[in-house]
Design an enzyme around this catalytic site. Structure first.
Site, short mmCIF file in Angstrom:
data_model
loop_
_atom_site.label_atom_id
_atom_site.label_comp_id
_atom_site.label_asym_id
_atom_site.label_seq_id
_atom_site.Cartn_x
_atom_site.Cartn_y
_atom_site.Cartn_z
N CYS A 181 -19.60 15.00 49.08
CA CYS A 181 -19.69 16.42 48.69
C CYS A 181 -18.62 16.73 47.65
CB CYS A 181 -19.58 17.32 49.91
SG CYS A 181 -18.10 17.04 50.87
N CYS A 221 -19.83 32.52 45.07
CA CYS A 221 -20.99 32.05 44.29
C CYS A 221 -20.68 32.06 42.81
CB CYS A 221 -22.20 32.94 44.55
SG CYS A 221 -22.75 32.92 46.25
N ASP A 277 -19.52 9.11 54.63
CA ASP A 277 -19.76 10.50 54.25
C ASP A 277 -18.47 11.28 54.47
OD1 ASP A 277 -20.79 12.98 53.74
OD2 ASP A 277 -22.13 13.05 55.48
N1 SAH Z 1 -21.87 12.50 58.31
C1 SAH Z 1 -21.70 13.78 58.96
C2 SAH Z 1 -20.35 14.43 58.71
C3 SAH Z 1 -19.86 14.49 57.29
S1 SAH Z 1 -18.50 15.59 57.00
C4 SAH Z 1 -22.80 14.71 58.59
O1 SAH Z 1 -23.55 14.47 57.66
O2 SAH Z 1 -22.97 15.70 59.27
C5 SAH Z 1 -17.10 14.59 57.08
C6 SAH Z 1 -16.66 14.24 58.47
O3 SAH Z 1 -15.52 13.42 58.35
C7 SAH Z 1 -16.23 15.43 59.34
O4 SAH Z 1 -16.93 15.37 60.56
C8 SAH Z 1 -14.73 15.20 59.58
O5 SAH Z 1 -14.29 15.58 60.87
C9 SAH Z 1 -14.63 13.71 59.41
N2 SAH Z 1 -13.32 13.15 59.02
C10 SAH Z 1 -12.39 13.71 58.20
N3 SAH Z 1 -11.38 12.85 58.02
C11 SAH Z 1 -11.66 11.73 58.71
C12 SAH Z 1 -10.99 10.48 58.89
N4 SAH Z 1 -9.83 10.23 58.31
N5 SAH Z 1 -11.59 9.56 59.67
C13 SAH Z 1 -12.79 9.79 60.25
N6 SAH Z 1 -13.46 10.96 60.11
C14 SAH Z 1 -12.91 11.91 59.35
#
Ligand code: SAH
Length: 382
Positions: free
Chosen positions: A336, A13, A309
């Site tokens: 994020c 934190c 995302d």
């Molecule tokens: N939209 C979702 C997850 C976001 S986190 C939510 O809001 O809950 C980002 C996601 O991207 C994770 O689930 C991770 O496994 C996935 N990810 C990471 N690299 C990736 C890639 N190259 N292709 C597809 N998905 C991927």
């Protein structure tokens, strides 16, 4: 402001000693600065009660120098365990369960794992809690698959915490810093928990990604879905979809949704989630988002709206170039990692997508992290 005995030592934190209003202002300034060449950023959407929001809690187990069993977090940048009993941002029940596990170990003669020698049994405990339904998953990460008194252990744990709805043993015999291994065995309950977001139910297993702050996640998804301006006629892509949360929450407003995600377990959960919510206009694919978009583009497929995302490392030029070929009217970028967001917005701009508006949501109070949503629009070449 609340005080934490481990502030500074733990490193989790960074902003704990800053009044919350100030944290929000600081985050707004940072995101605005990063996105200054693209668009304006609305004030950060904060939390009413910015504590104990983390629904996923992890503790590493070991011994201190005197041989006493401890559980907590690795001191920042080290493999030394800092004992933690309570944490101001973690779910309080989860912290209590971890303490109980620790207290139960001696009577079950369960040894904790020693990273240096490779001996011992219990390595980590991971707790996932569902905010709306109250369901709780306990994952016991062990060095070997043989768990002699597992049933009695689970019984003893559930006696103190009847609110636990499932217990999973995960076996991790590798010498890496990854918490979870590949093999799993359900010791109690269904092996997953179900939570609710935006009126939809979601199944979460030990390994699938699920946003760690459910109260703020609803606000984030509402903003993202509004930014998509769906009318019911659109083909929508939900890229990096995790367990399908954004796509499922948006599905009622679209003609069809295509979700893509790299993690196998998450994709399986996403399929189950669609069924559980009786959503019939969504399909999920297990693939790298960039490769998948290139495939879609080469097959001449079209999309009207693309949500993305990605993880903190951001998206890729490959993905963004393929989006430009697919040619959606709108792109909604949920991020994020504001640094990589700014980099990617630059790539989008080159490909004819301009950022219109940005919203920041405080998903991680007391920490330096910020989540943002940006709406982008295809610019017509005159
Ligand atoms: N939209 C979702 C997850 C976001 S986190 C939510 O809001 O809950 C980002 C996601 O991207 C994770 O689930 C991770 O496994 C996935 N990810 C990471 N690299 C990736 C890639 N190259 N292709 C597809 N998905 C991927």
């Amino acid at each position: 402001m609340k005080q934490c005995p481990n502030f500074k030592k733990c490193g989790g934190c960074q902003y704990l000693d800053m009044p919350y209003e100030e944290q929000l202002k600081k985050k707004h300034k940072e995101v605005s600065q990063l996105l200054k060449n693209f668009c304006k950023v609305h004030p950060v959407v904060g939390m009413e009660d910015p504590y104990h929001y983390r629904n996923k809690v992890h503790a590493v187990f070991g011994r201190d120098r005197k041989g006493k069993i401890i559980s907590g977090v690795y001191k920042e940048g080290t493999h030394t365990i800092l004992p933690v009993d309570v944490c101001l941002i973690e779910n309080e029940k989860a912290d209590a369960i971890i303490k109980t596990v620790r207290e139960l170990l001696p009577s079950f003669k369960m040894k904790v794992y020693d990273e240096d020698t490779g001996f011992g049994f219990l390595r980590h405990v991971l707790i996932r809690t569902a905010h709306k339904t109250g369901e709780i998953m306990v994952v016991l990460v062990t060095a070997s698959p043989v768990f002699p008194s597992k049933n009695n252990f689970v019984k003893a744990l559930r006696k103190v915490h009847p609110e636990i709805t499932t217990v999973v043993q995960n076996v991790n015999n590798r010498g890496t810093s990854m918490v979870l291994g590949d093999k799993e065995q359900v010791l109690y309950g269904p092996g997953f928990i179900v939570d609710e977001l935006c009126g939809k139910k979601f199944r979460i297993s030990s390994k699938s990604f699920y946003q760690i702050n459910p109260i703020q996640t609803e606000k984030l998804y509402d903003l993202a879905i509004k930014a998509a301006k769906l009318t019911g006629k659109e083909t929508v892509v939900d890229a990096y979809c995790g367990i399908g949360t954004i796509g499922i929450a948006a599905s009622a407003g679209a003609k069809e949704v295509i979700g893509v995600e790299l993690n196998k377990d998450a994709v399986r959960d996403a399929g189950t989630n669609a069924k559980m919510n009786k959503v019939n206009n969504i399909r999920f694919y297990n693939n790298d988002a960039g490769k998948f978009m290139v495939q879609m583009a080469s097959q001449g497929a079209k999309a009207d709206v693309v949500f993305l995302d990605p993880p903190r490392s951001g998206s890729t030029e490959e993905f963004i170039n393929a989006v430009a070929i697919l040619g959606p009217e709108r792109v909604v970028y949920v991020s994020c990692g504001p640094d990589t967001l700014a980099r990617d917005l630059g790539w989008f701009k080159k490909k004819g997508y301009e950022a219109e508006e940005a919203w920041a949501v405080d998903m991680f109070p007391m920490t330096a992290h910020t989540e943002a949503v940006v709406s982008l629009k295809k610019v017509r070449k005159k």
